[in-house]
Design an enzyme around this catalytic site. Structure first.
Site, mmCIF file in Angstrom:
data_model
loop_
_atom_site.group_PDB
_atom_site.id
_atom_site.type_symbol
_atom_site.label_atom_id
_atom_site.label_comp_id
_atom_site.label_asym_id
_atom_site.label_seq_id
_atom_site.Cartn_x
_atom_site.Cartn_y
_atom_site.Cartn_z
ATOM 1 N N GLU A 17 0.821 -1.214 0.000
ATOM 2 C CA GLU A 17 0.000 0.000 0.000
ATOM 3 C C GLU A 17 0.858 1.268 0.000
ATOM 4 O O GLU A 17 0.339 2.371 -0.031
ATOM 5 C CB GLU A 17 -0.913 0.000 1.233
ATOM 6 C CG GLU A 17 -1.928 -1.126 1.208
ATOM 7 C CD GLU A 17 -2.641 -1.287 2.540
ATOM 8 O OE1 GLU A 17 -3.859 -1.425 2.525
ATOM 9 O OE2 GLU A 17 -1.978 -1.280 3.598
ATOM 10 N N ASP A 222 -11.884 -5.282 -2.451
ATOM 11 C CA ASP A 222 -12.780 -6.448 -2.397
ATOM 12 C C ASP A 222 -14.136 -5.956 -1.919
ATOM 13 O O ASP A 222 -14.267 -4.800 -1.530
ATOM 14 C CB ASP A 222 -12.215 -7.517 -1.439
ATOM 15 C CG ASP A 222 -12.007 -6.965 -0.041
ATOM 16 O OD1 ASP A 222 -10.876 -6.521 0.261
ATOM 17 O OD2 ASP A 222 -12.979 -6.912 0.740
HETATM 18 N N1 ADE Z 1 -9.141 -4.350 4.062
HETATM 19 C C1 ADE Z 1 -9.355 -4.680 2.770
HETATM 20 N N2 ADE Z 1 -10.454 -5.455 2.652
HETATM 21 C C2 ADE Z 1 -10.939 -5.612 3.907
HETATM 22 C C3 ADE Z 1 -12.033 -6.313 4.435
HETATM 23 N N3 ADE Z 1 -12.845 -7.012 3.642
HETATM 24 N N4 ADE Z 1 -12.228 -6.267 5.786
HETATM 25 C C4 ADE Z 1 -11.396 -5.561 6.575
HETATM 26 N N5 ADE Z 1 -10.338 -4.895 6.129
HETATM 27 C C5 ADE Z 1 -10.110 -4.899 4.805
#
Ligand code: ADE
Length: 256
Positions: A17, A222
């Site tokens: 990141e 996601d």
């Molecule tokens: N960072 C990236 N995706 C995430 C997720 N689904 N839950 C918590 N932190 C995250």
């Protein structure tokens, strides 16, 4: 405040990141504190300290306090990835946090759900001026940099043709959300939730307590569902670092 006196702390949880930023620093020096490397120098004309917090609220809070107390930063930018939680928040979109909530804070019956005990607050507001500047950097990135920042293959793999910028509420907790049911529970309790991650609200609390302005930007990696673990790993590897580099570049170049 004059540019000379300002020093920005740039935090990310993971190497991917923040990849590329340290290599870009002029006059970089490294100090190791509490198992983390704090890299100080100049980034596109701004005094900056870059550090990886590692994952979770405690890790982020410890890193933020060290940046403020030992490295005397005057403002903080957190850049990283998050799971999309709001309607229309898709992989590749950007979310700027306007308020941050610790979604796993629950001291009932002593205090209301989500309230951080003895602060009277359940949400911490990011700095308006920094967030507006960040929003301009994000939009310039989407409009001008994205096309050449990623390969055609990765852009089509992740369907990143027209990412959108969102601003609003981000929830943080010591939990990787990877199921529709769990995400649904959170959305029910926090209907304005746009994204979930694991650090931002901890940074927000520490900045609030020390009176330091901060901003948080998250790239959606996601959709916090059953596919999240797979999407997350691919996304941070291929995309997150490119987003972070260009966003921070635009943010620093815009200065003031
Ligand atoms: N960072 C990236 N995706 C995430 C997720 N689904 N839950 C918590 N932190 C995250």
């Amino acid at each position: 405040m004059q540019n000379q006196a300002r020093r920005i702390g740039i935090i990310s949880a993971l190497h991917e990141e923040q990849a590329g930023l340290v290599g870009q620093m002029e006059g970089a020096t490294v100090s190791r504190r509490g198992m983390r490397d704090y890299v100080s120098g100049h980034l596109w004309g701004q005094q900056a300290v870059c550090v990886l917090s590692r994952i979770g609220k405690v890790a982020a809070a410890a890193t933020t306090a060290t940046l403020i107390e030992s490295f005397k930063v005057t403002e903080i930018l957190f850049t990283g990835v998050a799971g999309g939680a709001g309607d229309g928040v898709r992989i590749g979109d950007l979310v700027i946090a306007e308020q941050l909530v610790q979604h796993d804070m629950d001291s009932r019956p002593l205090f209301p759900r989500f309230e951080v005990p003895l602060t009277n607050l359940d949400r911490f507001a990011s700095d308006r001026h920094l967030s507006d500047r960040l929003a301009r950097a994000c939009q310039a990135f989407i409009d001008q940099d994205l096309r050449h920042a990623l390969s055609d293959e990765d852009r089509s793999l992740f369907r990143l043709e027209a990412p959108r910028l969102h601003r609003g509420m981000v929830g943080s907790g010591d939990e990787f959300i990877h199921g529709k049911e769990r995400l649904g529970q959170l959305r029910c309790l926090l209907p304005d939730l746009l994204a979930v991650e694991m650090e931002g609200a901890a940074v927000a609390q520490v900045c609030f307590e020390f009176g330091i302005p901060f901003a948080v930007v998250r790239t959606i990696s996601d959709e916090a569902d059953a596919n999240s673990p797979v999407n997350f790993v691919h996304f941070i590897d291929k995309v997150a670092s490119r987003y972070a580099y260009h966003l921070v570049r635009r943010f620093c170049l815009a200065g003031g």
